[in-house]
Design a protein around this motif. Structure first.
Motif, mmCIF file in Angstrom:
data_model
loop_
_atom_site.group_PDB
_atom_site.id
_atom_site.type_symbol
_atom_site.label_atom_id
_atom_site.label_comp_id
_atom_site.label_asym_id
_atom_site.label_seq_id
_atom_site.Cartn_x
_atom_site.Cartn_y
_atom_site.Cartn_z
ATOM 1 N N ALA A 132 37.666 39.971 112.686
ATOM 2 C CA ALA A 132 38.418 40.244 111.458
ATOM 3 C C ALA A 132 38.878 41.698 111.517
ATOM 4 O O ALA A 132 38.064 42.593 111.704
ATOM 5 N N LEU A 156 34.759 43.127 112.456
ATOM 6 C CA LEU A 156 33.547 42.308 112.503
ATOM 7 C C LEU A 156 33.812 41.023 113.287
ATOM 8 O O LEU A 156 34.834 40.371 113.082
ATOM 9 N N VAL A 157 32.880 40.659 114.155
ATOM 10 C CA VAL A 157 33.005 39.413 114.904
ATOM 11 C C VAL A 157 32.516 38.269 114.023
ATOM 12 O O VAL A 157 31.486 38.379 113.365
ATOM 13 N N ASN A 183 26.963 49.705 127.947
ATOM 14 C CA ASN A 183 27.889 50.410 127.059
ATOM 15 C C ASN A 183 28.469 49.498 125.971
ATOM 16 O O ASN A 183 29.177 49.959 125.090
ATOM 17 N N ILE A 195 28.246 46.705 122.777
ATOM 18 C CA ILE A 195 27.384 46.545 121.606
ATOM 19 C C ILE A 195 27.264 45.057 121.318
ATOM 20 O O ILE A 195 28.277 44.370 121.166
ATOM 21 N N GLU A 196 26.041 44.595 121.247
ATOM 22 C CA GLU A 196 25.810 43.164 121.027
ATOM 23 C C GLU A 196 26.426 42.705 119.718
ATOM 24 O O GLU A 196 26.168 43.292 118.663
ATOM 25 N N GLY A 197 27.244 41.669 119.791
ATOM 26 C CA GLY A 197 27.823 41.097 118.576
ATOM 27 C C GLY A 197 28.967 41.911 118.009
ATOM 28 O O GLY A 197 29.386 41.679 116.883
ATOM 29 N N ALA A 198 29.482 42.874 118.779
ATOM 30 C CA ALA A 198 30.560 43.715 118.246
ATOM 31 C C ALA A 198 31.484 44.142 119.380
ATOM 32 O O ALA A 198 31.319 43.702 120.521
ATOM 33 N N GLY A 199 32.446 45.007 119.060
ATOM 34 C CA GLY A 199 33.439 45.397 120.051
ATOM 35 C C GLY A 199 33.389 46.874 120.397
ATOM 36 O O GLY A 199 32.818 47.677 119.670
ATOM 37 N N VAL A 200 33.993 47.210 121.530
ATOM 38 C CA VAL A 200 34.249 48.604 121.892
ATOM 39 C C VAL A 200 35.688 48.657 122.404
ATOM 40 O O VAL A 200 36.258 47.636 122.759
ATOM 41 N N ALA A 201 36.259 49.862 122.431
ATOM 42 C CA ALA A 201 37.617 50.007 122.955
ATOM 43 C C ALA A 201 37.544 50.493 124.388
ATOM 44 O O ALA A 201 36.658 51.258 124.749
ATOM 45 N N ALA A 202 38.497 50.017 125.196
ATOM 46 C CA ALA A 202 38.567 50.478 126.574
ATOM 47 C C ALA A 202 40.031 50.729 126.914
ATOM 48 O O ALA A 202 40.934 50.257 126.210
ATOM 49 N N SER A 256 38.941 46.645 117.879
ATOM 50 C CA SER A 256 37.595 46.744 118.463
ATOM 51 C C SER A 256 36.561 47.100 117.399
ATOM 52 O O SER A 256 35.373 46.932 117.612
ATOM 53 N N ARG A 257 37.019 47.602 116.254
ATOM 54 C CA ARG A 257 36.081 48.023 115.225
ATOM 55 C C ARG A 257 35.957 46.997 114.099
ATOM 56 O O ARG A 257 35.440 47.295 113.037
ATOM 57 N N VAL A 280 42.658 49.388 116.106
ATOM 58 C CA VAL A 280 41.388 49.245 115.391
ATOM 59 C C VAL A 280 40.651 47.923 115.629
ATOM 60 O O VAL A 280 39.526 47.767 115.146
#
Lengths: 111, 852
Positions: free
Chosen positions: A71, A60-61, A13, A15-22, A57-58, A55
């Motif tokens: 950021a 850019l890493v 669940n 995303i490689e190189g990015a975030g999700v919210a939990a 989690s959305r 926001v």
């Protein structure tokens, strides 16, 4: 002492190189999956204290001067994934210990 | 008595009364000179905050907090043993006993005293001036009170049309009030502007919806009928308003001087000499409370100069004296540029004047020159401050004017630069007047290893006061670096030592398809929020892959990652493509129905489309499912890509149309809709020279002529408007498309990241003629490649939303939470004008309070 680890989701669940919210005990957490890092998984608060919205989690890493950061997608301030410290302002967002084990993602409910 | 105390008391005691910008600067100055080792220093401030940036006070209303404006958090004081007390009013000086009396009755001995008590706002003693809902504009507490009142009312009036009054009017306007300004003098900004300049400014400000009453004296303030107050004017008329803000000038805060018998001026102000010493040699006065040569200096730069001279004198350096200051100013008031240099009113003996006025674009400029025409004595600018820096340098440095001196205020013709190159400035030229930094200081800093504007700022403090000299500072620094032979870095970020153009070529020539591959072959580290989206955009320009593919998704900015535009509360807006702004009633109804079903705020955009606001992450795919079923495509409003082709109806309906602009607009929009570019691109097509589609303000503008189409390129509206350049005339359809293909692809290939076509054109060596040579005459032999690249983009177009809906992996990322089906409780809407909008912080608190 053993950490009270809480299962958040399956690795697939993320995303490689990015975030999700939990959601963790009623609190919004931004979980980042960074395969190139030592930690692999980071968890900081999802609330952007400057943009005042959930926001982070959305964002850019990025990897800046040996630190993994995100950021903010609103006004672009950087937050360290390992500590929640904002690089531009004297502000910190919460952070949690996180780990990947057997294809599952865990967060320590207190660190 | 213990030895520690006697040790402490051996240091003479220096007390600073007042902790505004100047008082704080004094402490900085004295610490810089080691004064904390010579003196025991104590600071008293009357306000509850330590020194903050009063020059940018209005930003408190536009999002900055007290902490952002603070000039210190006390660390500097703590680290140097400076004691400080806020909320502490000094009520008396007992000069005989050399001690201060505080409000609580305590007494404190001093050896040296510095008064930096500043000023207070003058409130004209009009009957009724103390009514409720009347304010002044000076402190953060004042601003808190104004904000609280503004929430309850609709109309606000500023008494005073000077610099601060207009600043305050802007603040009221930003707080959402219907705003008026009442000025007693016959014009706005009477100190800085002449009659004509004041009139132009008045017209501009009224154009922004602020009512301006000049030559108007208020005789009394009484209860209003429609509003809280009624202001009765001397001519019998009146104005009703809910909130009154007095900003009718400042008066020096010299109460302590009066009380203790120091010499003060007839109209107030503590008299000081060139060392800023008052009539008592142990007492200094600096900033707005001080009167030097019978003048008060109400700007921060002279205050800083006074602080420096007083600190120097206290430390035994009598060389740094205060001998007056330049009061030239430039500001943006309510978005209008205003500048005033030297003798703005042309009062010098025998002086001559040049005036330029343009009533169309509302600008006014005046130059006052010496009798022989050789020196600049003063200037007034309204509407455009781009002339200010050059004029100020001529004035401050006494540089001989060029023979055609009037060119300094005339608009640039044929792109000929009229500015004074920084090379021409003498080493003594003052670049930053707030911190008194000369060109030589900057040159020295660069020679000593400061290799960026940031470094130079850190060392010299230039551009850290009012910030007005930032652009000039950058020019001087770049010029100094160039002179030293240092290459100014154009690297995109720390991960790639290349420009965007280099990266584009590397991707194309090396057939590189992913960020990881490019990083491995040509970069270092792991990438950042600068290079990731830039490379993502280049990959899309060249290969036109689906942007949410697994290897591309983490490169996309949030808007591109979720194919929608993030708004301030974290929700998104949705803009379907409506080519040329043409839409059938059936589709229009679908938009309405979808908006209604999901409760979306609906607005027609400037680009002739419809924007639906307030969708949450998880609603985006559901909404797009419905839109796509009705035949809509993504509008790519989220991408750095073609936005819209604006159009008039053209010859099919219009009596004046000479060609079918509607069809051309739709064709162009459909051709270029998939192109990812360095920045967004806007087009317009007009059906005749009346230009209803405003094509000349677009990146690509097309205007129908009797002989075909005229093509304009690189125009821009927005922040820095630029008229498009006429690129070619009377083109047939095919040639028009060919030229646009080439121009756009050449731009995509060579521009910097986030560089609009207008800025790209400005920086293109050889300018318009060069671009014509490349595109029309194929000077670089690139045209075939450019056309082929564009054709590839056209042929591989896909609606990203259509693709996303078919891709379960991509859809998965649109969940609000990975482990919870609920929604974000911080997203709260309230209703306004029959639609919903995000609740403000205040409203959220009230709603929570109600629920609780």
């Amino acid at each position: 002492m053993t950490m009270p680890w809480k299962l958040i989701c399956k690795q697939e669940n993320l995303i490689e190189g990015a975030g999700v919210a939990a959601m963790l005990n009623g609190e919004q957490v931004a979980v980042f999956y960074v395969p190139e890092s030592d930690n692999k998984i980071f968890a900081i608060g999802n609330w952007d204290p400057i943009g005042k919205a959930n926001v982070l989690s959305r964002g850019l890493v990025a990897h800046l001067q040996d630190q993994w950061v995100v950021a903010s997608p609103l006004y672009k301030q950087h937050y360290e994934l390992s500590s929640g410290q904002c690089l531009e302002e004297d502000i910190k967002v919460p952070h949690w210990q996180a780990k990947l084990e057997g294809g599952e993602v865990f967060i320590a409910t207190h660190s | 008595m213990t030895s520690t105390v006697s040790f402490l008391t051996t240091k003479p005691h220096l007390i600073v009364v007042g902790n505004g910008m100047v008082g704080h600067h004094f402490v900085e100055q004295i610490i810089a000179q080691g004064g904390h080792e010579t003196f025991q220093i104590t600071v008293f401030g009357e306000e509850s905050y330590l020194a903050y940036d009063r020059v940018h006070l209005s930003e408190y209303f536009t999002g900055k907090g007290a902490a952002d404006l603070a000039m210190t958090d006390g660390t500097l004081y703590d680290e140097h043993g400076v004691r400080y007390f806020t909320n502490s009013l000094v009520t008396e000086i007992d000069r005989e006993a050399k001690q201060l009396i505080l409000q609580n009755g305590e007494a404190l001995a001093y050896d040296k005293l510095v008064l930096a008590t500043g000023s207070y706002p003058f409130v004209p003693p009009i009957p009724g001036h103390k009514r409720d809902n009347t304010f002044v504009y000076r402190t953060l507490d004042d601003l808190d009170a104004i904000r609280a009142c503004a929430k309850q009312v609709t109309r606000g009036t500023v008494v005073g049309g000077g610099l601060l009054g207009l600043e305050a009017a802007n603040a009221l306007k930003n707080l959402g009030l219907e705003t008026s300004v009442v000025e007693f003098a016959p014009r706005l900004m009477p100190v800085q502007l002449d009659e004509q300049g004041g009139a132009v400014l008045k017209e501009m400000i009224e154009g922004l919806g602020v009512q301006v009453y000049t030559n108007t004296a208020t005789t009394e303030i009484v209860d209003g009928e429609m509003a809280f107050h009624r202001m009765n004017f001397a001519d019998g008329s009146y104005l009703e308003t809910d909130l009154i803000l007095f900003s009718a000038g400042i008066r020096p805060q010299d109460a302590l001087a009066h009380q203790s018998g120091l010499s003060v001026g007839e109209r107030g102000g503590i008299c000081v000499n060139n060392h800023c010493q008052t009539s008592d040699e142990n007492i200094y006065a600096i900033g707005e409370c001080a009167l030097w040569n019978n003048r008060i200096f109400g700007l921060v730069a002279p205050g800083y100069a006074m602080a420096k001279s007083a600190a120097g004198h206290l430390m035994g350096d009598a060389g740094v004296t205060f001998t007056g200051a330049d009061m030239s100013t430039k500001l943006k008031l309510l978005g209008c540029d205003v500048g005033s240099v030297g003798d703005a009113h042309a009062q010098s003996q025998g002086c001559k004047v040049f005036v330029y006025q343009d009533e169309l674009s509302q600008s006014y400029r005046k130059m006052v020159v010496s009798e022989d025409g050789k020196k600049l004595l003063g200037a007034v600018l309204v509407g455009d401050n781009s002339y200010y820096d050059t004029l100020l340098q001529y004035y401050l440095n006494g540089i001989d004017l060029p023979t055609q001196a009037q060119a300094l205020i005339l608009p640039a013709m044929d792109g000929a630069p009229v500015g004074l190159g920084v090379d021409a400035l003498p080493a003594t030229a003052s670049i930053c007047s707030c911190h008194n930094v000369s060109k030589q200081d900057i040159s020295d800093a660069v020679c000593n290893g400061a290799l960026s504007v940031g470094d130079v700022k850190g060392i010299t403090k230039a551009a850290t006061g009012c910030g007005g000299c930032a652009a000039l500072l950058k020019k001087v620094v770049d010029n100094e670096l160039l002179a030293l032979g240092v290459e100014v870095s154009t690297d995109i970020c720390e991960h790639f030592a290349y420009t965007r153009q280099d990266l584009y070529n590397l991707v194309k020539v090396g057939e590189i398809k992913t960020f990881a591959e490019l990083l491995k072959t040509h970069g270092k580290g792991h990438g950042c929020e600068i290079c990731k989206p830039a490379v993502g955009s280049i990959l899309a320009s060249v290969w036109n892959d689906y942007v949410l593919k697994k290897e591309h998704i983490s490169l996309q900015d949030t808007n591109d990652r979720f194919l929608a535009n993030m708004q301030k509360d974290g929700t998104y807006s949705i803009v379907p493509r409506i080519p040329g702004g043409e839409i059938t009633p059936e589709r229009l109804i679908v938009l309405g129905e979808v908006a209604k079903e999901y409760g979306l705020y609906t607005k027609v955009t400037g680009g002739q489309r419809i924007d639906l606001f307030g969708a949450t992450l998880s609603q985006l795919p559901q909404i797009w499912e419905k839109l796509i079923a009705a035949g809509f495509e993504t509008g790519q409003a989220y991408g750095k890509s073609l936005r819209t082709v604006k159009s008039c109806v053209g010859s099919t309906w219009c009596r004046y149309g000479v060609n079918d602009s509607m069809k051309m607009a739709i064709d162009l929009e459909n051709r270029y809709k998939g192109l990812r570019s360095p920045h967004k691109i806007k087009f317009a097509v007009s059906g005749c020279t009346r230009e209803c589609a405003e094509a000349q303000s677009k990146d690509i503008g097309v205007i129908a002529t009797e002989g075909g189409w005229n093509l304009y390129v690189c125009g821009n509206g927005g922040m820095k408007p630029r008229h498009g350049d006429l690129f070619a005339k009377d083109l047939d359809d095919e040639t028009l498309v060919k030229y646009i293909d080439r121009v756009l692809m050449f731009y995509t290939k060579t521009a910097d990241r986030l560089q609009r076509t207008s800025v790209w054109m400005e920086g293109l060596e050889g300018g318009l003629e060069y671009l014509k040579d490349v595109v029309i005459n194929d000077k670089l032999g690139l045209c075939a490649e450019l056309e082929a690249s564009m054709q590839h983009v056209v042929d591989t177009f896909q609606c990203e939303w259509k693709t996303t809906l078919k891709d379960p992996e991509a859809l998965k990322t649109f969940r609000q939470f990975v482990n919870y089906e609920g929604s974000d409780s911080n997203v709260v809407f309230v209703e306004e004008r029959d639609q919903m909008r995000p609740a403000t912080e205040f409203e959220k608190q009230q709603l929570i309070a109600k629920v609780g």
